[in-house]
Design a protein around this motif. Structure first.
Motif, PDB file in Angstrom:
ATOM      1  N   MET A  54      37.699  28.613  56.606  1.00 35.90           N
ATOM      2  CA  MET A  54      39.480  28.820  56.490  1.00 35.90           C
ATOM      3  C   MET A  54      39.921  29.455  57.738  1.00 35.90           C
ATOM      4  SD  MET A  54      38.594  32.448  53.494  1.00 35.90           S
ATOM      5  CE  MET A  54      37.250  33.313  54.535  1.00 35.90           C
ATOM      6  N   LEU A  55      41.710  28.702  57.497  1.00 38.11           N
ATOM      7  CA  LEU A  55      42.045  28.406  58.564  1.00 38.11           C
ATOM      8  C   LEU A  55      42.857  30.081  58.926  1.00 38.11           C
ATOM      9  CD1 LEU A  55      43.517  24.362  59.062  1.00 38.11           C
ATOM     10  CD2 LEU A  55      41.522  25.996  60.200  1.00 38.11           C
ATOM     11  N   VAL A  84      53.728  33.666  50.674  1.00 39.92           N
ATOM     12  CA  VAL A  84      52.336  35.039  51.237  1.00 39.92           C
ATOM     13  C   VAL A  84      51.784  35.899  50.182  1.00 39.92           C
ATOM     14  CG1 VAL A  84      51.443  37.122  52.509  1.00 39.92           C
ATOM     15  CG2 VAL A  84      53.329  35.453  53.663  1.00 39.92           C
ATOM     16  N   GLU A  85      50.635  36.236  49.331  1.00 44.66           N
ATOM     17  CA  GLU A  85      50.305  35.953  48.145  1.00 44.66           C
ATOM     18  C   GLU A  85      48.310  36.564  47.948  1.00 44.66           C
ATOM     19  OE1 GLU A  85      49.840  36.705  44.876  1.00 44.66           O
ATOM     20  OE2 GLU A  85      52.060  35.772  44.289  1.00 44.66           O
ATOM     21  N   ASP A  86      48.414  37.471  47.310  1.00 47.70           N
ATOM     22  CA  ASP A  86      46.368  37.816  47.350  1.00 47.70           C
ATOM     23  C   ASP A  86      46.283  37.400  46.331  1.00 47.70           C
ATOM     24  OD1 ASP A  86      46.751  41.259  45.966  1.00 47.70           O
ATOM     25  OD2 ASP A  86      47.520  40.270  45.345  1.00 47.70           O
ATOM     26  N   ALA A  87      46.569  37.148  45.259  1.00 48.42           N
ATOM     27  CA  ALA A  87      46.564  36.351  43.649  1.00 48.42           C
ATOM     28  C   ALA A  87      46.218  34.570  43.560  1.00 48.42           C
ATOM     29  CB  ALA A  87      46.855  37.014  42.766  1.00 48.42           C
ATOM     30  N   ALA A 106      54.673  26.333  51.339  1.00 47.78           N
ATOM     31  CA  ALA A 106      52.838  26.360  51.897  1.00 47.78           C
ATOM     32  C   ALA A 106      52.397  27.867  51.745  1.00 47.78           C
ATOM     33  CB  ALA A 106      53.663  26.635  53.819  1.00 47.78           C
ATOM     34  N   THR A 107      50.969  28.029  52.263  1.00 44.87           N
ATOM     35  CA  THR A 107      51.180  29.100  51.672  1.00 44.87           C
ATOM     36  C   THR A 107      49.776  29.970  52.236  1.00 44.87           C
ATOM     37  OG1 THR A 107      49.032  27.726  50.156  1.00 44.87           O
ATOM     38  CG2 THR A 107      50.740  29.060  49.042  1.00 44.87           C
ATOM     39  N   LEU A 108      49.836  31.593  52.060  1.00 41.18           N
ATOM     40  CA  LEU A 108      48.871  32.148  52.970  1.00 41.18           C
ATOM     41  C   LEU A 108      48.773  32.941  51.810  1.00 41.18           C
ATOM     42  CD1 LEU A 108      47.992  33.424  55.414  1.00 41.18           C
ATOM     43  CD2 LEU A 108      50.160  34.288  56.239  1.00 41.18           C
ATOM     44  N   ALA A 109      47.256  33.308  52.612  1.00 39.10           N
ATOM     45  CA  ALA A 109      46.612  34.661  51.326  1.00 39.10           C
ATOM     46  C   ALA A 109      46.127  35.336  52.298  1.00 39.10           C
ATOM     47  CB  ALA A 109      45.352  33.423  50.434  1.00 39.10           C
ATOM     48  N   LEU A 155      39.241  36.841  50.251  1.00 48.11           N
ATOM     49  CA  LEU A 155      39.701  35.754  50.334  1.00 48.11           C
ATOM     50  C   LEU A 155      38.618  34.289  49.839  1.00 48.11           C
ATOM     51  CD1 LEU A 155      40.488  36.335  54.225  1.00 48.11           C
ATOM     52  CD2 LEU A 155      42.038  36.736  51.902  1.00 48.11           C
ATOM     53  N   GLU A 156      37.297  34.507  50.175  1.00 46.86           N
ATOM     54  CA  GLU A 156      36.751  33.321  49.423  1.00 46.86           C
ATOM     55  C   GLU A 156      36.908  32.964  48.252  1.00 46.86           C
ATOM     56  OE1 GLU A 156      35.031  35.263  52.643  1.00 46.86           O
ATOM     57  OE2 GLU A 156      35.164  36.755  50.507  1.00 46.86           O
ATOM     58  N   THR A 157      38.107  33.726  47.505  1.00 46.33           N
ATOM     59  CA  THR A 157      37.894  33.352  45.942  1.00 46.33           C
ATOM     60  C   THR A 157      39.483  32.737  46.200  1.00 46.33           C
ATOM     61  OG1 THR A 157      39.095  35.336  45.620  1.00 46.33           O
ATOM     62  CG2 THR A 157      36.480  34.625  45.161  1.00 46.33           C
ATOM     63  N   LEU A 158      40.235  32.532  46.836  1.00 47.39           N
ATOM     64  CA  LEU A 158      41.591  32.178  47.098  1.00 47.39           C
ATOM     65  C   LEU A 158      41.960  31.097  48.170  1.00 47.39           C
ATOM     66  CD1 LEU A 158      42.692  35.527  48.140  1.00 47.39           C
ATOM     67  CD2 LEU A 158      42.676  34.299  45.888  1.00 47.39           C
ATOM     68  N   ASP A 159      42.448  30.214  47.467  1.00 45.61           N
ATOM     69  CA  ASP A 159      43.375  28.240  47.883  1.00 45.61           C
ATOM     70  C   ASP A 159      44.670  28.423  48.123  1.00 45.61           C
ATOM     71  OD1 ASP A 159      43.093  26.103  47.836  1.00 45.61           O
ATOM     72  OD2 ASP A 159      43.051  25.785  45.572  1.00 45.61           O
ATOM     73  N   ALA A 160      43.961  28.181  49.685  1.00 46.18           N
ATOM     74  CA  ALA A 160      45.506  28.505  50.612  1.00 46.18           C
ATOM     75  C   ALA A 160      45.447  27.745  51.395  1.00 46.18           C
ATOM     76  CB  ALA A 160      45.578  29.916  50.488  1.00 46.18           C
TER      77      ALA A 160
END
Length: 221
Positions: A1-2, A165-168, A181-184, A191-196
């Motif tokens: 993850m970056l 910027v999202e958490d879901a 662009a997306t930032l989780a 975080l491991e379950t979020l594709d961003a």
């Protein structure tokens, strides 16, 4: 993850489109409490009932009830949630980050109804941006691209110049489909379950530099 600073190195944005619940404020306890009450009233086991955070209430209800019962059930969960803001809190770094951003470079895009968004924002004292997109403003909620596309449009911007910027998962899918662009951030999901495009523990773990022309550079803290 970056990290944000690595993922967006050499890139600038014109605006940041923030989800609200789980990203800027914490309402998990109130949400779970409200939906458990609703579930009990509608014949579900309130003790085991779980919802997918970040998905519009109508979408959730449509999965559970017949079509002719949806509107009344939606009105009821809205009534319950608006009346229960106990424990709704501003997340660390949220106020400071929004204070950094110019009015033309920030929006909130939430799956809440307008009344519920107002109730929760008021409970936290968060400054309200000029642009707030709610479930009442769109025909199709997250993960459809419409919410974030509308947020960018109301700012007069190309979605490709916006950072979501999202958490879901539903919100990140919505932002990506809109061309952003997306930032989780870690809120209602790990975080491991979020594709961003980038991941951060919270909005307190990155910052923004605002250039004289209003463009935004995303930096790690």
């Amino acid at each position: 993850m970056l990290t944000p600073g690595t993922a967006f190195a050499g890139r600038t944005f014109d605006a940041i489109l923030f989800d609200m619940d789980g990203t800027l404020i914490s309402s998990i306890a109130a949400v779970d409490r409200s939906w458990s009450r609703w579930a009990g009233e509608h014949g579900f086991d309130a003790m085991t009932f779980r919802i997918s955070h970040g998905t519009p209430a109508r979408t959730l209800i449509e999965r559970l009830l017949p079509a002719d019962a949806v509107d009344a059930a939606l009105a009821r969960i809205t009534e319950i949630e608006v009346s229960d803001v106990d424990g709704v809190l501003l997340l660390p770094g949220a106020a400071e980050l929004l204070d950094l951003l110019p009015a033309a470079g920030v929006a909130i895009v939430t799956s809440c109804t307008r009344d519920l968004a107002h109730a929760r924002i008021t409970a936290t004292g968060l400054a309200v941006p000029d642009v707030v997109v709610t479930a009442d403003d769109v025909q199709n909620g997250k993960p459809d691209p419409e919410p974030f596309a509308l947020g960018a449009a109301r700012l007069g911007l190309d979605p490709s110049r916006c950072l979501v910027v999202e958490d879901a998962p539903a919100g990140l899918a919505s932002g990506r489909a809109a061309g952003c662009a997306t930032l989780a951030v870690s809120g209602t999901h790990t975080l491991e379950t979020l594709d961003a495009d980038a991941h951060a523990s919270s909005v307190a773990s990155f910052t923004v530099r605002v250039a004289d022309d209003g463009t935004l550079t995303i930096l790690d803290v």
